[in-house]
Write a protein that holds these residues in place. Sequence first.
Motif, PDB file in Angstrom:
ATOM      1  N   VAL A  66       0.887  -1.052   0.116  1.00 23.23           N
ATOM      2  CA  VAL A  66      -0.125  -0.143   0.190  1.00 23.23           C
ATOM      3  C   VAL A  66       0.927   1.053   0.004  1.00 23.23           C
ATOM      4  CG1 VAL A  66      -1.728   1.367   1.347  1.00 23.23           C
ATOM      5  CG2 VAL A  66      -1.883  -1.131   1.068  1.00 23.23           C
ATOM      6  N   GLU A  67       1.836   1.409   1.004  1.00 24.43           N
ATOM      7  CA  GLU A  67       2.716   2.465   0.971  1.00 24.43           C
ATOM      8  C   GLU A  67       3.812   2.496   0.003  1.00 24.43           C
ATOM      9  OE1 GLU A  67       4.420   1.306   4.677  1.00 24.43           O
ATOM     10  OE2 GLU A  67       2.687   1.670   5.930  1.00 24.43           O
ATOM     11  N   ASN A  68       3.979   1.709  -0.661  1.00 21.69           N
ATOM     12  CA  ASN A  68       5.008   1.737  -1.730  1.00 21.69           C
ATOM     13  C   ASN A  68       4.468   1.740  -3.262  1.00 21.69           C
ATOM     14  OD1 ASN A  68       7.752   1.905  -0.692  1.00 21.69           O
ATOM     15  ND2 ASN A  68       7.095  -0.025   0.167  1.00 21.69           N
ATOM     16  N   PHE A  69       3.082   1.903  -3.379  1.00 22.85           N
ATOM     17  CA  PHE A  69       2.309   1.679  -4.829  1.00 22.85           C
ATOM     18  C   PHE A  69       2.916   2.680  -5.681  1.00 22.85           C
ATOM     19  CE2 PHE A  69      -1.136   3.017  -7.767  1.00 22.85           C
ATOM     20  CZ  PHE A  69      -1.583   1.731  -8.146  1.00 22.85           C
ATOM     21  N   ASP A  70       3.225   3.800  -5.182  1.00 22.46           N
ATOM     22  CA  ASP A  70       3.840   4.720  -6.283  1.00 22.46           C
ATOM     23  C   ASP A  70       5.060   4.384  -6.878  1.00 22.46           C
ATOM     24  OD1 ASP A  70       1.508   6.486  -6.371  1.00 22.46           O
ATOM     25  OD2 ASP A  70       2.364   7.618  -4.741  1.00 22.46           O
ATOM     26  N   LYS A  71       6.097   3.714  -5.892  1.00 22.74           N
ATOM     27  CA  LYS A  71       7.471   3.120  -6.201  1.00 22.74           C
ATOM     28  C   LYS A  71       7.315   2.024  -7.299  1.00 22.74           C
ATOM     29  CE  LYS A  71       9.674   4.522  -2.150  1.00 22.74           C
ATOM     30  NZ  LYS A  71      10.564   4.239  -0.981  1.00 22.74           N
ATOM     31  N   PHE A  72       6.143   1.245  -6.841  1.00 25.94           N
ATOM     32  CA  PHE A  72       5.954   0.095  -7.976  1.00 25.94           C
ATOM     33  C   PHE A  72       5.412   0.435  -9.286  1.00 25.94           C
ATOM     34  CE2 PHE A  72       5.443  -2.620  -4.266  1.00 25.94           C
ATOM     35  CZ  PHE A  72       6.279  -3.723  -4.619  1.00 25.94           C
ATOM     36  N   LYS A  73       4.717   1.608  -9.138  1.00 25.96           N
ATOM     37  CA  LYS A  73       3.890   2.485 -10.476  1.00 25.96           C
ATOM     38  C   LYS A  73       5.206   2.984 -11.204  1.00 25.96           C
ATOM     39  CE  LYS A  73      -0.059   2.712 -11.525  1.00 25.96           C
ATOM     40  NZ  LYS A  73      -0.774   2.054 -12.442  1.00 25.96           N
ATOM     41  N   ILE A  80      -1.565  -4.314  -8.662  1.00 22.04           N
ATOM     42  CA  ILE A  80      -1.099  -5.137  -7.298  1.00 22.04           C
ATOM     43  C   ILE A  80      -2.400  -5.792  -6.959  1.00 22.04           C
ATOM     44  CG2 ILE A  80      -0.213  -5.288  -5.052  1.00 22.04           C
ATOM     45  CD1 ILE A  80       1.587  -2.858  -5.957  1.00 22.04           C
ATOM     46  N   TYR A  81      -2.201  -7.273  -7.004  1.00 17.10           N
ATOM     47  CA  TYR A  81      -3.367  -7.930  -6.619  1.00 17.10           C
ATOM     48  C   TYR A  81      -3.026  -8.783  -5.374  1.00 17.10           C
ATOM     49  CZ  TYR A  81      -5.161  -7.418 -11.471  1.00 17.10           C
ATOM     50  OH  TYR A  81      -5.448  -6.888 -12.601  1.00 17.10           O
ATOM     51  N   ILE A  82      -3.924  -8.352  -4.241  1.00 21.91           N
ATOM     52  CA  ILE A  82      -3.789  -9.189  -3.082  1.00 21.91           C
ATOM     53  C   ILE A  82      -4.590 -10.141  -2.944  1.00 21.91           C
ATOM     54  CG2 ILE A  82      -3.600  -9.114  -0.520  1.00 21.91           C
ATOM     55  CD1 ILE A  82      -1.619  -7.212  -1.874  1.00 21.91           C
ATOM     56  N   ILE A  83      -4.277 -11.509  -2.934  1.00 23.78           N
ATOM     57  CA  ILE A  83      -5.157 -12.598  -2.864  1.00 23.78           C
ATOM     58  C   ILE A  83      -4.968 -13.458  -1.770  1.00 23.78           C
ATOM     59  CG2 ILE A  83      -5.806 -14.865  -4.094  1.00 23.78           C
ATOM     60  CD1 ILE A  83      -4.354 -13.702  -6.687  1.00 23.78           C
ATOM     61  N   SER A  84      -6.386 -13.607  -1.051  1.00 23.20           N
ATOM     62  CA  SER A  84      -6.202 -14.531   0.152  1.00 23.20           C
ATOM     63  C   SER A  84      -7.457 -15.493   0.253  1.00 23.20           C
ATOM     64  CB  SER A  84      -6.334 -13.719   1.333  1.00 23.20           C
ATOM     65  OG  SER A  84      -7.563 -12.849   1.432  1.00 23.20           O
ATOM     66  N   ASN A 102      -5.626   1.588  -3.829  1.00 22.21           N
ATOM     67  CA  ASN A 102      -5.015   1.520  -5.267  1.00 22.21           C
ATOM     68  C   ASN A 102      -4.858  -0.076  -5.627  1.00 22.21           C
ATOM     69  OD1 ASN A 102      -4.891   3.975  -5.635  1.00 22.21           O
ATOM     70  ND2 ASN A 102      -2.962   4.441  -4.485  1.00 22.21           N
ATOM     71  N   LEU A 103      -4.943  -0.821  -4.682  1.00 25.00           N
ATOM     72  CA  LEU A 103      -4.704  -2.289  -4.877  1.00 25.00           C
ATOM     73  C   LEU A 103      -5.989  -3.134  -5.053  1.00 25.00           C
ATOM     74  CD1 LEU A 103      -2.177  -1.344  -3.213  1.00 25.00           C
ATOM     75  CD2 LEU A 103      -1.945  -3.439  -2.379  1.00 25.00           C
ATOM     76  N   HIS A 104      -5.935  -4.335  -5.643  1.00 28.85           N
ATOM     77  CA  HIS A 104      -7.132  -5.248  -5.847  1.00 28.85           C
ATOM     78  C   HIS A 104      -6.923  -6.201  -4.767  1.00 28.85           C
ATOM     79  CE1 HIS A 104      -8.138  -3.389  -9.987  1.00 28.85           C
ATOM     80  NE2 HIS A 104      -6.745  -3.434 -10.096  1.00 28.85           N
ATOM     81  N   PHE A 105      -8.045  -6.448  -3.968  1.00 34.02           N
ATOM     82  CA  PHE A 105      -7.976  -7.318  -2.953  1.00 34.02           C
ATOM     83  C   PHE A 105      -8.954  -8.287  -3.466  1.00 34.02           C
ATOM     84  CE2 PHE A 105      -5.820  -4.192  -0.604  1.00 34.02           C
ATOM     85  CZ  PHE A 105      -5.523  -4.840   0.493  1.00 34.02           C
TER      86      PHE A 105
END
Length: 168
Positions: A66-73, A80-84, A102-105
């Motif tokens: 979450v915090e590094n989303f801009d760095k990944f972009k 970014i997909y978070i799958i649980s 900004n992420l897909h859960f």
Amino acid sequence: MASISLQTSLTNNKAEIKVGDEIPVFDFKEDSAGETKPLNLTGKNIIVGLPGAYTTPCNEHVPGYVENFDKFKAKGVENIYIISVNDAFVTKSWKKHLGGDNLHFVADDTGHITSSLGFLFDASGALGSPRSKRYVLVTEGHKVLSIAVEDEVPKVTVTSADSVLAKL
């Protein structure tokens, strides 16, 4: 005896996906338990697999993404997909709790997605049901470019946001 047999079949049905393999297009739930949509990956993506929402290690793992989303972009990551292995009500609440707009859960409520990637394991002793190993896939479209899997599910080392960013 039937539940043991079912869990065994769920956890041993497929080898783990490998670098160079293609992730299948699967339907997933994100914001609604009654609505599915196909996962059609384009560009560079990060897929983070986790055992369960709101667990202590997962609550410490996801904020890095979450915090590094801009760095990944900035490194070309589109999504970014978070799958649980949880239902959509839980993953939607968890997304809000973590501020992960900004992420897909992704709610893998049946474990089908995780199983199709070969990462489902029997966690019934601790979490009550089969769950996901802790892993990260980096993809270009559906093609797997890299894979990181934790040796011990509660640990967050090779799958941390900082580790993944350093390898992009």
